[in-house]
Design an enzyme around this catalytic site. Sequence first.
Site, PDB file in Angstrom:
ATOM      1  N   GLU A  19      45.701  57.069  44.791  1.00 53.85           N
ATOM      2  CA  GLU A  19      44.329  57.559  44.665  1.00 53.85           C
ATOM      3  C   GLU A  19      43.615  56.781  43.574  1.00 53.85           C
ATOM      4  O   GLU A  19      44.183  56.515  42.521  1.00 53.85           O
ATOM      5  CB  GLU A  19      44.281  59.049  44.298  1.00 53.85           C
ATOM      6  CG  GLU A  19      44.851  59.987  45.326  1.00 53.85           C
ATOM      7  CD  GLU A  19      44.838  61.433  44.854  1.00 53.85           C
ATOM      8  OE1 GLU A  19      44.232  61.708  43.791  1.00 53.85           O
ATOM      9  OE2 GLU A  19      45.443  62.271  45.529  1.00 53.85           O
ATOM     10  N   GLU A  34      32.498  66.335  49.384  1.00 56.64           N
ATOM     11  CA  GLU A  34      33.032  67.662  49.701  1.00 56.64           C
ATOM     12  C   GLU A  34      32.296  68.728  48.894  1.00 56.64           C
ATOM     13  O   GLU A  34      32.599  68.949  47.726  1.00 56.64           O
ATOM     14  CB  GLU A  34      34.522  67.724  49.373  1.00 56.64           C
ATOM     15  CG  GLU A  34      35.365  66.702  50.108  1.00 56.64           C
ATOM     16  CD  GLU A  34      36.780  66.671  49.567  1.00 56.64           C
ATOM     17  OE1 GLU A  34      37.614  67.415  50.102  1.00 56.64           O
ATOM     18  OE2 GLU A  34      37.021  65.927  48.603  1.00 56.64           O
ATOM     19  N   LYS A  68      34.398  71.635  47.065  1.00 51.44           N
ATOM     20  CA  LYS A  68      35.415  71.364  46.039  1.00 51.44           C
ATOM     21  C   LYS A  68      35.118  72.166  44.781  1.00 51.44           C
ATOM     22  O   LYS A  68      33.967  72.365  44.393  1.00 51.44           O
ATOM     23  CB  LYS A  68      35.443  69.873  45.679  1.00 51.44           C
ATOM     24  CG  LYS A  68      36.152  68.988  46.649  1.00 51.44           C
ATOM     25  CD  LYS A  68      37.670  69.202  46.653  1.00 51.44           C
ATOM     26  CE  LYS A  68      38.323  68.739  45.382  1.00 51.44           C
ATOM     27  NZ  LYS A  68      38.299  67.290  45.226  1.00 51.44           N
ATOM     28  N   GLU A 110      33.314  66.503  41.213  1.00 52.67           N
ATOM     29  CA  GLU A 110      34.379  66.591  42.213  1.00 52.67           C
ATOM     30  C   GLU A 110      33.831  66.605  43.641  1.00 52.67           C
ATOM     31  O   GLU A 110      34.533  66.236  44.585  1.00 52.67           O
ATOM     32  CB  GLU A 110      35.207  67.857  41.988  1.00 52.67           C
ATOM     33  CG  GLU A 110      35.942  67.907  40.666  1.00 52.67           C
ATOM     34  CD  GLU A 110      37.113  66.960  40.615  1.00 52.67           C
ATOM     35  OE1 GLU A 110      37.693  66.688  41.687  1.00 52.67           O
ATOM     36  OE2 GLU A 110      37.435  66.482  39.526  1.00 52.67           O
TER      37      GLU A 110
END
Length: 346
Positions: free
Chosen positions: A268, A319, A322, A328
């Site tokens: 990641e 997203e 999240k 985030e």
Amino acid sequence: MATKQGVASMIAVALLVAAIPTVTDRDDDDVYTGVQSIGVCYGVHGDRLPSAAEVVQMYRSNGLDSMRIYFADSNALKALSGTNINLIMDVDNRNLASFARDRNAVDGWVRDNIKAFPGVNFRYITVGNEVEGSDTQFILPAMKNINAALAAAGLSHIKASTAVHSGVTEGFPPSEGTFNSKAATYMAPVARYLATTGAPLLANIYPYFSFLGNTDQIDIEYALFTSPGTVVEDGDNEYQNLFDALVDTMYSALEDAGAGSVRIVVSESGWPSAGGDKVNAATAANAQTYNQNLIRHVGQGTPKRPGAIETYIFAMFNENQKGGAPTEKHFGLFNPDKSPAYQISF
């Protein structure tokens, strides 16, 4: 995702990029030993995200051919069958204790989620993502049980590993890297075991969070791959970007643990495009700069380990559901409707 705010369940899609030359070698066990690739992760914590079948088709239409999922997602596995897309699949952190103690449970999981999908090209099984606290004691025994179950099922070419964040290491400059006192008790045995099986260690590397946590000493250009020259000298090695320094610190920690042969896969890495932070670093321009430079950079490797680094960008989609800091919600390369959050060339 590796963040200071915690980890949520997600799917990670790793994509070999046709625009970047690829060199692939396999050893006697059909394990990749020299893969140059860029991955893109997509999380599931958003409204109106594409279905697994749509996502697989999206990657196929773009010539992208590797995927990582963080749990045994039957929808994703069905969509992947027959596509020739390589897959890294995780054991959910919540299963570690039972998998460490109960070989029968592991055999059943392998049967139901790997053996049952012969049309899926499984590559690695990742035993937990950024495991913390007392659960770290289960990583190694669960990993051994997974490998044993794979071998019993005739799938010994698939290897077990685990994913860690850069916070398990300490030391500066990179050549002084070690696993910190808290992590060394479990990471050293894990690293040495990986050396015996030939599996890589998966590492979540985020210069964004390292910069955000130490803005007084780290220049944003060093984090974004845009420094005009050497920033850190470490013996014969010179570091012009923070990504290389973080990866090589992990390599030094592996060497210190007696596992210098273990390869690192950067599972990641990414940069948020919005959400606000204390220094206004989370912008679309910075996210585009970081991710585009990462794509260009990973083919050359690090000062300590020249050669292509298999690397995964987080994330495919923004997203909105999240948790954690507002940033985030804004790590995506794309919006849920598949429109680009900003321009990236693969």
